[in-house]
Design a protein around this motif. Structure first.
Motif, PDB file in Angstrom:
ATOM      1  N   SER A 208      16.076 -34.687 -27.358  1.00  0.00           N
ATOM      2  CA  SER A 208      16.441 -33.473 -26.726  1.00  0.00           C
ATOM      3  C   SER A 208      17.608 -33.208 -25.953  1.00  0.00           C
ATOM      4  O   SER A 208      18.120 -32.175 -25.771  1.00  0.00           O
ATOM      5  CB  SER A 208      15.115 -33.466 -25.430  1.00  0.00           C
ATOM      6  N   VAL A 209      18.025 -34.440 -25.737  1.00  0.00           N
ATOM      7  CA  VAL A 209      19.535 -34.458 -25.086  1.00  0.00           C
ATOM      8  C   VAL A 209      20.642 -34.408 -26.269  1.00  0.00           C
ATOM      9  O   VAL A 209      21.459 -33.777 -25.969  1.00  0.00           O
ATOM     10  CB  VAL A 209      19.587 -35.740 -23.969  1.00  0.00           C
ATOM     11  N   LEU A 210      20.549 -35.596 -26.686  1.00  0.00           N
ATOM     12  CA  LEU A 210      21.470 -35.716 -28.054  1.00  0.00           C
ATOM     13  C   LEU A 210      21.529 -34.915 -28.947  1.00  0.00           C
ATOM     14  O   LEU A 210      22.321 -34.587 -29.810  1.00  0.00           O
ATOM     15  CB  LEU A 210      21.909 -37.274 -28.426  1.00  0.00           C
ATOM     16  N   GLY A 211      20.295 -34.357 -29.263  1.00  0.00           N
ATOM     17  CA  GLY A 211      19.963 -33.600 -30.495  1.00  0.00           C
ATOM     18  C   GLY A 211      19.946 -32.033 -30.350  1.00  0.00           C
ATOM     19  O   GLY A 211      19.556 -31.339 -30.883  1.00  0.00           O
TER      20      GLY A 211
ATOM     21  N   GLY B 220      18.175 -30.097 -27.922  1.00  0.00           N
ATOM     22  CA  GLY B 220      16.824 -29.784 -27.806  1.00  0.00           C
ATOM     23  C   GLY B 220      16.143 -29.974 -28.752  1.00  0.00           C
ATOM     24  O   GLY B 220      15.013 -29.198 -29.046  1.00  0.00           O
ATOM     25  N   GLY B 221      16.447 -30.875 -29.731  1.00  0.00           N
ATOM     26  CA  GLY B 221      15.535 -31.312 -30.940  1.00  0.00           C
ATOM     27  C   GLY B 221      16.111 -30.731 -32.043  1.00  0.00           C
ATOM     28  O   GLY B 221      15.216 -31.038 -32.968  1.00  0.00           O
ATOM     29  N   LEU B 222      17.262 -29.928 -32.211  1.00  0.00           N
ATOM     30  CA  LEU B 222      17.331 -29.307 -33.571  1.00  0.00           C
ATOM     31  C   LEU B 222      17.955 -30.171 -34.550  1.00  0.00           C
ATOM     32  O   LEU B 222      17.914 -29.894 -35.646  1.00  0.00           O
ATOM     33  CB  LEU B 222      18.354 -28.293 -33.088  1.00  0.00           C
ATOM     34  N   ILE B 223      18.288 -31.360 -33.820  1.00  0.00           N
ATOM     35  CA  ILE B 223      19.142 -32.331 -34.741  1.00  0.00           C
ATOM     36  C   ILE B 223      18.289 -33.566 -34.453  1.00  0.00           C
ATOM     37  O   ILE B 223      18.162 -34.017 -33.407  1.00  0.00           O
ATOM     38  CB  ILE B 223      20.908 -32.691 -34.573  1.00  0.00           C
ATOM     39  N   ASP B 224      17.469 -34.350 -35.543  1.00  0.00           N
ATOM     40  CA  ASP B 224      16.972 -35.664 -35.278  1.00  0.00           C
ATOM     41  C   ASP B 224      17.827 -36.502 -35.226  1.00  0.00           C
ATOM     42  O   ASP B 224      18.392 -37.166 -36.134  1.00  0.00           O
ATOM     43  CB  ASP B 224      16.179 -35.624 -36.647  1.00  0.00           C
ATOM     44  N   ILE B 225      18.357 -37.242 -34.037  1.00  0.00           N
ATOM     45  CA  ILE B 225      19.255 -38.338 -33.606  1.00  0.00           C
ATOM     46  C   ILE B 225      18.294 -39.599 -33.958  1.00  0.00           C
ATOM     47  O   ILE B 225      18.905 -40.551 -34.156  1.00  0.00           O
ATOM     48  CB  ILE B 225      19.938 -38.145 -32.441  1.00  0.00           C
ATOM     49  N   ALA B 226      17.021 -39.591 -33.329  1.00  0.00           N
ATOM     50  CA  ALA B 226      16.154 -40.647 -33.170  1.00  0.00           C
ATOM     51  C   ALA B 226      15.862 -41.536 -34.316  1.00  0.00           C
ATOM     52  O   ALA B 226      16.066 -42.748 -34.449  1.00  0.00           O
ATOM     53  CB  ALA B 226      14.736 -40.369 -32.381  1.00  0.00           C
ATOM     54  N   THR B 227      15.761 -40.633 -35.398  1.00  0.00           N
ATOM     55  CA  THR B 227      15.256 -41.595 -36.984  1.00  0.00           C
ATOM     56  C   THR B 227      16.427 -42.365 -37.209  1.00  0.00           C
ATOM     57  O   THR B 227      16.265 -43.545 -37.403  1.00  0.00           O
ATOM     58  CB  THR B 227      15.020 -40.434 -37.790  1.00  0.00           C
ATOM     59  N   PRO B 228      17.500 -41.980 -37.479  1.00  0.00           N
ATOM     60  CA  PRO B 228      18.842 -42.731 -37.934  1.00  0.00           C
ATOM     61  C   PRO B 228      18.954 -43.833 -36.916  1.00  0.00           C
ATOM     62  O   PRO B 228      19.677 -44.999 -37.349  1.00  0.00           O
ATOM     63  CB  PRO B 228      19.739 -41.795 -37.923  1.00  0.00           C
ATOM     64  N   ALA B 229      18.882 -43.784 -35.701  1.00  0.00           N
ATOM     65  CA  ALA B 229      18.935 -44.629 -34.584  1.00  0.00           C
ATOM     66  C   ALA B 229      17.941 -45.675 -34.522  1.00  0.00           C
ATOM     67  O   ALA B 229      18.066 -46.437 -33.703  1.00  0.00           O
ATOM     68  CB  ALA B 229      19.122 -43.925 -32.894  1.00  0.00           C
ATOM     69  N   GLY B 230      16.960 -45.550 -35.450  1.00  0.00           N
ATOM     70  CA  GLY B 230      15.892 -46.491 -35.618  1.00  0.00           C
ATOM     71  C   GLY B 230      14.670 -46.443 -34.733  1.00  0.00           C
ATOM     72  O   GLY B 230      14.046 -47.559 -34.564  1.00  0.00           O
ATOM     73  N   LEU B 231      14.487 -45.290 -34.170  1.00  0.00           N
ATOM     74  CA  LEU B 231      13.247 -45.038 -33.491  1.00  0.00           C
ATOM     75  C   LEU B 231      12.435 -44.158 -34.559  1.00  0.00           C
ATOM     76  O   LEU B 231      12.429 -42.981 -34.599  1.00  0.00           O
ATOM     77  CB  LEU B 231      13.597 -44.097 -32.317  1.00  0.00           C
ATOM     78  N   PRO B 232      11.106 -45.008 -35.126  1.00  0.00           N
ATOM     79  CA  PRO B 232      10.466 -44.271 -36.012  1.00  0.00           C
ATOM     80  C   PRO B 232       9.582 -43.527 -35.110  1.00  0.00           C
ATOM     81  O   PRO B 232       9.163 -43.494 -34.176  1.00  0.00           O
ATOM     82  CB  PRO B 232       9.783 -45.416 -36.777  1.00  0.00           C
ATOM     83  N   LYS B 233       8.899 -42.367 -36.025  1.00  0.00           N
ATOM     84  CA  LYS B 233       7.991 -41.513 -35.547  1.00  0.00           C
ATOM     85  C   LYS B 233       6.522 -42.023 -35.605  1.00  0.00           C
ATOM     86  O   LYS B 233       6.227 -42.766 -36.880  1.00  0.00           O
ATOM     87  CB  LYS B 233       8.193 -40.062 -36.429  1.00  0.00           C
ATOM     88  N   HIS B 234       5.782 -41.919 -34.758  1.00  0.00           N
ATOM     89  CA  HIS B 234       4.485 -42.238 -34.875  1.00  0.00           C
ATOM     90  C   HIS B 234       3.488 -41.343 -34.608  1.00  0.00           C
ATOM     91  O   HIS B 234       2.964 -40.844 -33.306  1.00  0.00           O
ATOM     92  CB  HIS B 234       4.003 -43.398 -33.528  1.00  0.00           C
ATOM     93  N   SER B 235       3.260 -40.312 -35.696  1.00  0.00           N
ATOM     94  CA  SER B 235       2.549 -39.289 -35.588  1.00  0.00           C
ATOM     95  C   SER B 235       0.863 -39.630 -35.260  1.00  0.00           C
ATOM     96  O   SER B 235       0.201 -40.573 -35.759  1.00  0.00           O
ATOM     97  CB  SER B 235       2.324 -38.582 -36.912  1.00  0.00           C
ATOM     98  N   GLN B 236       0.491 -39.043 -34.168  1.00  0.00           N
ATOM     99  CA  GLN B 236      -1.086 -39.131 -33.882  1.00  0.00           C
ATOM    100  C   GLN B 236      -1.561 -37.736 -33.435  1.00  0.00           C
ATOM    101  O   GLN B 236      -0.858 -36.944 -32.878  1.00  0.00           O
ATOM    102  CB  GLN B 236      -1.168 -40.132 -32.949  1.00  0.00           C
ATOM    103  N   ASP B 237      -2.935 -37.542 -33.361  1.00  0.00           N
ATOM    104  CA  ASP B 237      -3.549 -36.376 -32.453  1.00  0.00           C
ATOM    105  C   ASP B 237      -4.777 -36.933 -32.011  1.00  0.00           C
ATOM    106  O   ASP B 237      -5.105 -38.042 -31.951  1.00  0.00           O
ATOM    107  CB  ASP B 237      -3.788 -35.562 -33.648  1.00  0.00           C
TER     108      ASP B 237
END
Length: 273
Positions: free
Chosen positions: A112-115, A117-134
């Protein structure tokens, strides 16, 4: 089930009626899937969904793909993926998965901050994996049974438990709390973007399945069970080559796969508009 003897010149309409009756009877007979006791109704809803998908959703998705540059489509996908991480954070927290919840929270903050508003995925290359849940998975984690398989109008494959989860997911989405005009526009864009990303999966479904309904149903149920830790839900394809030397000799065995395609389903969240 023995087929009835038909007159050689039986009208096509009568033939269609008999065929439909036979299919409905088989769905509730000894060959019925125990997970799908509502199969005749589900097949009818699936057919309507499939027609809407074929004549409305797919043309819109192809048009969107044709007129929208790929970097813009990627930014849109990233934007909705970032919003979905809010729900991922909440569900991981409710499931007692502290590390996954913390990483989901950090993904939202970083993107949200570096990307922008989320338009760029910075977290994944930074080593923060996505944990999809519902919330359907959250209920399953705490022992709530899935109940019968259920095809929802427009939303597609689900179950009684996941249908409840679908409604709760709607309230986990930040878009829900925006102005109605903004909310409805973003929901619509999310549907189009999600359907566009599934165009290739639809082509694969047409080639792979003789009975698309059963293929989608079985893939959906197997996938949901595997996400809840049922190791027997998906077929065993044998050990990886890297582990072959360390394991005891075993016969060689001949890879998500099946994303519940069928009808367009917004990744997260979904609710009647």
């Amino acid at each position: 089930m023995p087929a009835p003897t038909l007159p050689p010149r039986m009208p096509a309409v009568r033939l269609a009626i008999v065929t439909t009756a036979l299919l409905a009877g088989c769905a509730t007979g000894p060959q019925a899937n125990p997970d799908d006791p509502l199969e005749p109704m589900n097949r009818a809803v699936y057919t309507v969904n499939d027609k809407l998908d074929q004549y409305v959703a797919v043309p819109v998705a192809k048009g969107y793909k044709a007129v929208t540059p790929e970097p813009v489509r990627t930014a849109v996908t990233n934007f909705f993926s970032n919003l979905a991480d809010v729900g991922n954070f909440a569900n991981n927290l409710l499931q007692g998965k502290g590390v996954a919840a913390a990483e989901s929270f950090m993904r939202v903050a970083v993107n949200s901050v570096l990307g922008i508003g989320g338009l760029i995925d910075i977290a994944t290359p930074a080593g923060l994996p996505k944990h999809s849940q519902d919330f359907g998975l959250t209920l399953g984690t705490w022992g709530v049974p899935s109940g019968p398989y259920l095809v929802l109008p427009f939303f597609g494959p689900s179950s009684f438990r996941d249908g409840v989860g679908l409604y709760v997911n709607f309230w986990f989405d930040p878009v829900t709390y925006t102005e109605p005009a903004v909310r409805n526009s973003l929901f619509g864009l999310n549907v189009v973007d999600t359907r566009t990303n599934l165009l290739a999966a639809t082509d694969l479904l047409k080639l792979a399945a003789l009975d698309k309904y059963a293929f989608v149903r079985d893939g959906y149920l197997q996938r949901r069970r595997s996400l809840l830790g049922d190791s027997a839900a998906l077929p065993d394809y044998g050990e990886d080559e890297d582990d072959a030397g360390a394991a005891a000799p075993a016969p060689a065995a001949p890879a998500e796969p099946v994303a519940p395609a069928g009808t367009p389903v917004p990744a997260q969240p979904s609710a009647p508009r």
